[in-house]
Each structure stands twice: as C-alpha cells, then as structure tokens.
Scaffold this motif. Structure first.
Motif, mmCIF file in Angstrom:
data_model
loop_
_atom_site.group_PDB
_atom_site.id
_atom_site.type_symbol
_atom_site.label_atom_id
_atom_site.label_comp_id
_atom_site.label_asym_id
_atom_site.label_seq_id
_atom_site.Cartn_x
_atom_site.Cartn_y
_atom_site.Cartn_z
ATOM 1 N N LEU A 191 34.673 41.892 43.953
ATOM 2 C CA LEU A 191 34.843 43.201 43.893
ATOM 3 C C LEU A 191 34.198 44.063 44.824
ATOM 4 C CD1 LEU A 191 35.498 43.450 40.076
ATOM 5 C CD2 LEU A 191 37.184 43.912 41.940
ATOM 6 N N GLY A 192 33.124 43.637 45.266
ATOM 7 C CA GLY A 192 32.085 44.400 46.350
ATOM 8 C C GLY A 192 32.668 43.915 47.575
ATOM 9 N N SER A 193 33.431 43.149 47.828
ATOM 10 C CA SER A 193 33.657 42.567 49.275
ATOM 11 C C SER A 193 35.183 43.127 49.515
ATOM 12 C CB SER A 193 33.763 40.936 49.119
ATOM 13 O OG SER A 193 34.260 40.383 50.509
ATOM 14 N N SER A 194 35.196 44.045 50.589
ATOM 15 C CA SER A 194 36.504 44.609 50.903
ATOM 16 C C SER A 194 37.233 43.509 51.608
ATOM 17 C CB SER A 194 36.352 45.821 51.607
ATOM 18 O OG SER A 194 35.417 45.619 52.867
ATOM 19 N N GLU A 195 36.472 42.554 52.363
ATOM 20 C CA GLU A 195 37.272 41.609 53.030
ATOM 21 C C GLU A 195 38.063 40.649 52.267
ATOM 22 O OE1 GLU A 195 36.438 37.705 55.659
ATOM 23 O OE2 GLU A 195 34.922 39.254 55.885
ATOM 24 N N ASP A 196 37.533 40.150 51.330
ATOM 25 C CA ASP A 196 38.234 39.356 50.019
ATOM 26 C C ASP A 196 39.176 40.226 49.620
ATOM 27 O OD1 ASP A 196 36.639 37.155 50.915
ATOM 28 O OD2 ASP A 196 35.080 37.495 49.323
ATOM 29 N N LEU A 197 39.236 41.220 49.206
ATOM 30 C CA LEU A 197 40.079 42.044 48.561
ATOM 31 C C LEU A 197 41.529 42.389 49.279
ATOM 32 C CD1 LEU A 197 38.080 44.287 46.322
ATOM 33 C CD2 LEU A 197 39.094 42.050 45.730
ATOM 34 N N ARG A 198 41.588 42.200 50.720
ATOM 35 C CA ARG A 198 42.583 42.368 51.589
ATOM 36 C C ARG A 198 43.739 41.382 51.218
ATOM 37 N NH1 ARG A 198 39.569 42.744 56.886
ATOM 38 N NH2 ARG A 198 38.083 44.336 56.291
ATOM 39 N N ASN A 199 43.661 40.166 50.709
ATOM 40 C CA ASN A 199 44.570 39.243 50.650
ATOM 41 C C ASN A 199 45.522 39.646 49.620
ATOM 42 O OD1 ASN A 199 43.323 37.604 52.466
ATOM 43 N ND2 ASN A 199 41.823 36.852 50.853
ATOM 44 N N PRO A 200 46.866 39.345 49.819
ATOM 45 C CA PRO A 200 47.865 39.752 48.961
ATOM 46 C C PRO A 200 47.683 39.111 47.657
ATOM 47 C CG PRO A 200 48.829 38.614 50.869
ATOM 48 C CD PRO A 200 47.308 38.576 50.908
ATOM 49 N N GLY A 201 47.729 39.947 46.509
ATOM 50 C CA GLY A 201 47.529 39.525 44.997
ATOM 51 C C GLY A 201 46.247 39.442 44.702
ATOM 52 N N VAL A 202 45.320 39.444 45.200
ATOM 53 C CA VAL A 202 43.886 39.236 45.161
ATOM 54 C C VAL A 202 43.126 40.460 44.381
ATOM 55 C CG1 VAL A 202 41.372 38.714 45.901
ATOM 56 C CG2 VAL A 202 43.433 37.189 46.532
ATOM 57 N N ARG A 203 43.519 41.489 45.262
ATOM 58 C CA ARG A 203 43.102 42.773 44.545
ATOM 59 C C ARG A 203 43.492 43.030 43.141
ATOM 60 N NH1 ARG A 203 40.669 47.416 46.100
ATOM 61 N NH2 ARG A 203 40.701 46.835 48.212
ATOM 62 N N GLU A 204 44.778 42.841 43.064
ATOM 63 C CA GLU A 204 45.337 42.967 41.744
ATOM 64 C C GLU A 204 44.850 42.093 40.618
ATOM 65 O OE1 GLU A 204 47.065 42.518 44.367
ATOM 66 O OE2 GLU A 204 47.976 44.485 44.947
ATOM 67 N N LEU A 205 44.732 40.862 40.852
ATOM 68 C CA LEU A 205 44.270 40.020 40.074
ATOM 69 C C LEU A 205 42.782 40.297 39.569
ATOM 70 C CD1 LEU A 205 45.914 36.881 40.784
ATOM 71 C CD2 LEU A 205 46.129 38.020 38.707
ATOM 72 N N ALA A 206 41.995 40.643 40.689
ATOM 73 C CA ALA A 206 40.428 40.962 40.435
ATOM 74 C C ALA A 206 40.365 42.382 39.740
ATOM 75 C CB ALA A 206 39.787 41.272 41.953
ATOM 76 N N GLU A 207 41.226 43.187 40.038
ATOM 77 C CA GLU A 207 41.132 44.694 39.038
ATOM 78 C C GLU A 207 41.579 44.382 37.573
ATOM 79 O OE1 GLU A 207 43.275 47.291 41.426
ATOM 80 O OE2 GLU A 207 41.883 47.612 42.586
ATOM 81 N N ARG A 208 42.450 43.440 37.477
ATOM 82 C CA ARG A 208 42.932 42.895 36.212
ATOM 83 C C ARG A 208 41.651 42.222 35.146
ATOM 84 N NH1 ARG A 208 45.381 40.899 32.056
ATOM 85 N NH2 ARG A 208 46.780 39.252 31.540
#
Length: 131
Positions: free
Chosen positions: A22-39
């Motif tokens: 969650l502290g890495s904006s680079e990893d959260l750019r990938n489709p679907g990753v941000r939503e699952l990480a926030e969930r």
C-alpha cells in the motif's frame, strides 16, 4: 466441493507485505491490484475472520503475479529496495509491426537476440500477463 488451500504465509507476514504494498504507488498501478489491496486493508481494519482474509490475500497474490510481480504478495524484496534489483522480468520481444509470440530472456548489459523475420534486434520489455 473442495476447500481452497490456505494462504501459505502467516497472517502477520501477509499484513506486513500488504502495508509495504500500500505504500508503493508503483505496485498499485497494476489493474486489479489496488482494489484488492484496499479490500484487504478494509478487512484487516474491520477485524475480519482468518478465512476471509486468507481468501483476499490469495486473490491479491494472484493479481500481483498476473501483473508481472513474480514474487506475489509476500516476498523478501517487497520489504527492502536494493539498487539494480527489480521484481520485473525483462524479456526480448518481437520488433515488428505485427508481433509474434516469441519471447526471449533479455539481460540488461547484453544485446537482444536477432529477429529472423524482420532482420533486426528484438526490442526489450517487461514480461506481461499475456506471455
């Protein structure tokens, strides 16, 4: 009906990896990753059960791997960044306008292999989920 295998890492280790993710904006750019990480974050905050958290961690792990992160959610490199080390897999890809499915290993300091069809060196890129 079979029960899916439990997430193979301890809950505290998975939570630490989630925090780093969650502290890495680079990893959260990938489709679907941000939503699952926030969930997963929301499930942790709400005190969800171990089974529900493990299922979410498993889905997040799969999404990261499909986005090209070979280590998935819980890996040693997520905690610390080392200059010159990347979780992405570099590959040589077809240089032509109509791309074939050929993918070769590409090292940073070596030239890419030649393309027999177009008569030029192959291009470099990251391994994508389609390959």
């Amino acid at each position: 009906m079979t029960t899916p295998a439990p997430f193979p890492h301890t809950p505290d280790r998975a939570a630490a990896a989630l925090c780093a993710l969650l502290g890495s904006s680079e990893d959260l750019r990938n489709p679907g990753v941000r939503e699952l990480a926030e969930r997963a974050r929301d499930l942790l905050r709400s005190g969800a059960g171990a089974d529900e958290l493990a299922a979410c961690y498993r889905a997040l792990d799969i999404a990261l791997r499909q986005a090209g992160d070979a280590g998935g959610l819980v890996n040693g490199s997520r905690r610390a960044r080392v200059p010159g080390i990347s979780r992405r897999i570099k590959v040589a890809v077809c240089p032509g306008p109509v791309r074939c499915a050929r993918v070769e290993r590409a090292r940073d300091l070596l030239p890419t292999p030649s393309c027999a069809v177009y008569g030029t060196r192959m291009g470099k890129g990251d391994l994508s989920p389609g390959h």
